[in-house]
Design a protein around this motif. Structure first.
Motif, PDB file in Angstrom:
ATOM      1  N   THR A 113       0.847  -1.196   0.000  1.00  0.00           N
ATOM      2  CA  THR A 113       0.000   0.000   0.000  1.00  0.00           C
ATOM      3  C   THR A 113       0.880   1.242   0.000  1.00  0.00           C
ATOM      4  OG1 THR A 113      -1.752  -1.132   1.211  1.00  0.00           O
ATOM      5  CG2 THR A 113      -1.780   1.277   1.241  1.00  0.00           C
ATOM      6  N   TRP A 114       0.678   2.089  -1.025  1.00  0.00           N
ATOM      7  CA  TRP A 114       1.424   3.332  -1.189  1.00  0.00           C
ATOM      8  C   TRP A 114       0.551   4.533  -0.836  1.00  0.00           C
ATOM      9  CZ3 TRP A 114       6.406   3.988  -3.501  1.00  0.00           C
ATOM     10  CH2 TRP A 114       6.996   2.823  -4.011  1.00  0.00           C
ATOM     11  N   VAL A 115       1.190   5.588  -0.359  1.00  0.00           N
ATOM     12  CA  VAL A 115       0.594   6.921  -0.325  1.00  0.00           C
ATOM     13  C   VAL A 115       1.445   7.803  -1.229  1.00  0.00           C
ATOM     14  CG1 VAL A 115       0.269   9.006   1.067  1.00  0.00           C
ATOM     15  CG2 VAL A 115      -0.536   6.808   1.923  1.00  0.00           C
ATOM     16  N   ASP A 116       0.812   8.420  -2.225  1.00  0.00           N
ATOM     17  CA  ASP A 116       1.517   9.298  -3.160  1.00  0.00           C
ATOM     18  C   ASP A 116       1.128  10.734  -2.841  1.00  0.00           C
ATOM     19  OD1 ASP A 116       3.158   9.785  -5.492  1.00  0.00           O
ATOM     20  OD2 ASP A 116       1.311  10.317  -6.531  1.00  0.00           O
ATOM     21  N   LEU A 117       2.109  11.517  -2.413  1.00  0.00           N
ATOM     22  CA  LEU A 117       1.845  12.882  -1.958  1.00  0.00           C
ATOM     23  C   LEU A 117       1.885  13.871  -3.121  1.00  0.00           C
ATOM     24  CD1 LEU A 117       4.147  12.880   1.212  1.00  0.00           C
ATOM     25  CD2 LEU A 117       1.707  12.329   1.080  1.00  0.00           C
ATOM     26  N   GLY A 118       0.839  14.713  -3.213  1.00  0.00           N
ATOM     27  CA  GLY A 118       0.795  15.722  -4.267  1.00  0.00           C
ATOM     28  C   GLY A 118       0.822  15.104  -5.644  1.00  0.00           C
ATOM     29  N   ALA A 140       6.761  10.732  -3.649  1.00  0.00           N
ATOM     30  CA  ALA A 140       6.517  12.145  -3.966  1.00  0.00           C
ATOM     31  C   ALA A 140       7.488  12.559  -5.060  1.00  0.00           C
ATOM     32  CB  ALA A 140       6.699  13.027  -2.737  1.00  0.00           C
ATOM     33  N   ARG A 141       7.017  13.458  -5.919  1.00  0.00           N
ATOM     34  CA  ARG A 141       7.827  13.917  -7.054  1.00  0.00           C
ATOM     35  C   ARG A 141       7.550  15.394  -7.277  1.00  0.00           C
ATOM     36  NH1 ARG A 141       7.013  13.673 -12.947  1.00  0.00           N
ATOM     37  NH2 ARG A 141       8.993  13.247 -14.011  1.00  0.00           N
ATOM     38  N   ALA A 142       8.604  16.188  -7.243  1.00  0.00           N
ATOM     39  CA  ALA A 142       8.495  17.627  -7.511  1.00  0.00           C
ATOM     40  C   ALA A 142       7.451  18.285  -6.619  1.00  0.00           C
ATOM     41  CB  ALA A 142       8.156  17.869  -8.979  1.00  0.00           C
ATOM     42  N   LEU A 143       7.516  17.996  -5.329  1.00  0.00           N
ATOM     43  CA  LEU A 143       6.495  18.509  -4.412  1.00  0.00           C
ATOM     44  C   LEU A 143       7.061  19.515  -3.413  1.00  0.00           C
ATOM     45  CD1 LEU A 143       3.616  18.411  -3.244  1.00  0.00           C
ATOM     46  CD2 LEU A 143       4.369  16.492  -1.817  1.00  0.00           C
ATOM     47  N   ALA A 144       8.066  19.122  -2.635  1.00  0.00           N
ATOM     48  CA  ALA A 144       8.581  19.982  -1.555  1.00  0.00           C
ATOM     49  C   ALA A 144       9.991  19.524  -1.212  1.00  0.00           C
ATOM     50  CB  ALA A 144       7.675  19.881  -0.331  1.00  0.00           C
ATOM     51  N   ASP A 145      10.670  20.301  -0.355  1.00  0.00           N
ATOM     52  CA  ASP A 145      12.020  19.883   0.030  1.00  0.00           C
ATOM     53  C   ASP A 145      11.940  18.712   1.003  1.00  0.00           C
ATOM     54  OD1 ASP A 145      11.641  20.842   2.675  1.00  0.00           O
ATOM     55  OD2 ASP A 145      12.542  22.769   2.202  1.00  0.00           O
ATOM     56  N   LEU A 146      13.077  18.085   1.245  1.00  0.00           N
ATOM     57  CA  LEU A 146      13.096  16.837   2.002  1.00  0.00           C
ATOM     58  C   LEU A 146      12.606  17.021   3.432  1.00  0.00           C
ATOM     59  CD1 LEU A 146      13.745  13.866   2.137  1.00  0.00           C
ATOM     60  CD2 LEU A 146      16.149  14.452   2.570  1.00  0.00           C
ATOM     61  N   SER A 147      12.958  18.136   4.068  1.00  0.00           N
ATOM     62  CA  SER A 147      12.498  18.369   5.442  1.00  0.00           C
ATOM     63  C   SER A 147      10.981  18.396   5.525  1.00  0.00           C
ATOM     64  CB  SER A 147      13.081  19.678   5.968  1.00  0.00           C
ATOM     65  OG  SER A 147      14.485  19.604   6.076  1.00  0.00           O
ATOM     66  N   ALA A 148      10.351  19.080   4.573  1.00  0.00           N
ATOM     67  CA  ALA A 148       8.888  19.144   4.543  1.00  0.00           C
ATOM     68  C   ALA A 148       8.289  17.768   4.269  1.00  0.00           C
ATOM     69  CB  ALA A 148       8.432  20.142   3.490  1.00  0.00           C
ATOM     70  N   LEU A 149       8.902  16.991   3.385  1.00  0.00           N
ATOM     71  CA  LEU A 149       8.395  15.655   3.080  1.00  0.00           C
ATOM     72  C   LEU A 149       8.501  14.737   4.285  1.00  0.00           C
ATOM     73  CD1 LEU A 149       9.868  15.235  -0.515  1.00  0.00           C
ATOM     74  CD2 LEU A 149       7.477  15.622   0.088  1.00  0.00           C
ATOM     75  N   CYS A 150       9.559  14.894   5.056  1.00  0.00           N
ATOM     76  CA  CYS A 150       9.674  14.124   6.298  1.00  0.00           C
ATOM     77  C   CYS A 150       8.551  14.483   7.269  1.00  0.00           C
ATOM     78  CB  CYS A 150      11.036  14.369   6.951  1.00  0.00           C
ATOM     79  SG  CYS A 150      12.443  13.675   6.071  1.00  0.00           S
ATOM     80  N   GLU A 151       8.266  15.771   7.377  1.00  0.00           N
ATOM     81  CA  GLU A 151       7.185  16.226   8.262  1.00  0.00           C
ATOM     82  C   GLU A 151       5.836  15.699   7.787  1.00  0.00           C
ATOM     83  OE1 GLU A 151       5.741  17.698  11.583  1.00  0.00           O
ATOM     84  OE2 GLU A 151       7.846  18.082  11.063  1.00  0.00           O
ATOM     85  N   PHE A 152       5.584  15.773   6.490  1.00  0.00           N
ATOM     86  CA  PHE A 152       4.338  15.239   5.940  1.00  0.00           C
ATOM     87  C   PHE A 152       4.198  13.741   6.246  1.00  0.00           C
ATOM     88  CE2 PHE A 152       4.424  18.608   2.351  1.00  0.00           C
ATOM     89  CZ  PHE A 152       3.606  19.450   3.070  1.00  0.00           C
ATOM     90  N   SER A 153       5.307  13.029   6.197  1.00  0.00           N
ATOM     91  CA  SER A 153       5.280  11.571   6.315  1.00  0.00           C
ATOM     92  C   SER A 153       5.165  11.079   7.759  1.00  0.00           C
ATOM     93  CB  SER A 153       6.546  10.978   5.688  1.00  0.00           C
ATOM     94  OG  SER A 153       6.663  11.329   4.327  1.00  0.00           O
TER      95      SER A 153
END
Length: 211
Positions: A67-72, A140-153
């Motif tokens: 099961t995947w979650v694809d952000l943005g 995620a692809r072309a969404l946000a910087d890594l710090s933000a992606l860690c927070e989202f995750s």
């Protein structure tokens, strides 16, 4: 003329039926892209290599019925492509998170047309864990910087510490990794892109927030 991903990516072989679904998605994408902005116009002309094959790299790295979650999710990259490739396995699922309702409508149409193993959640990323409380992998692809992606995750990581993140990043990825390490601890595998010379796919495991 239908193109084949088997000629573009090492380690990925798809059936004629799956290749037909990818071609069907490409045709649908081109129609919708005339009306709404699904990707940067400068990259739309190289749809198969720049977007479809580039997205398929994630499945080549983790070709399992999870099961995947694809952000943005935007124009469906990489989420719809993962969902189409999962249909060959007959298992696994992709939850597409896309708050733009026009793009969400496109994604729903693409799922109906291709039979991708996916569903769309037209909400902000911060709201998505309430609807999808658990997953095995995040993309995620072309969404946000890594710090933000860690927070989202983080909510999904809290629910499943064994989760893996697969994140497309460009030439500036080393700076993003260094910045993220200020607040986050994680194991990192860098996969060189087969499509873009200076791009990578970052595979992140054991993500924890530093206290």
């Amino acid at each position: 003329m239908m193109e084949s991903l088997t000629l573009q990516l090492d380690g990925l072989r798809v059936s004629r039926e799956t290749n037909a679904k990818l071609s069907q998605f490409a045709d649908l994408f081109r129609k919708w892209a005339k009306v709404i902005n699904l990707v940067a116009p400068s990259t739309a002309g190289d749809l198969w290599s720049r977007h479809i094959a580039d997205s398929a790299q994630l499945f080549a790295l983790h070709p399992y019925p999870v099961t995947w979650v694809d952000l943005g999710s935007g124009g469906g990259f990489p989420g719809i492509i993962t969902g189409i490739l999962l249909s060959e396995l007959g298992d696994g699922w992709v939850h597409l998170i896309e708050s733009n309702h026009k793009k969400a409508s496109f994604l729903r149409n693409a799922i109906l047309q291709t039979g991708a193993r996916a569903s769309v959640h037209a909400v902000r990323i911060e709201e998505a864990p309430k609807l999808v409380p658990r997953c095995d992998a995040i993309s995620a692809r072309a969404l946000a910087d890594l710090s933000a992606l860690c927070e989202f995750s983080k909510p999904w990581v809290d629910a499943n510490p064994g989760i893996r993140l697969f994140l497309h990043k460009g030439r500036d990825y080393a700076r993003e990794v260094n910045d993220a390490h200020r607040s986050w601890s994680f194991d990192l595998v860098e996969h060189a892109s087969q499509i873009e010379r200076e791009s990578v796919i970052l595979e992140i495991l054991n993500l924890t927030h530093k206290r």
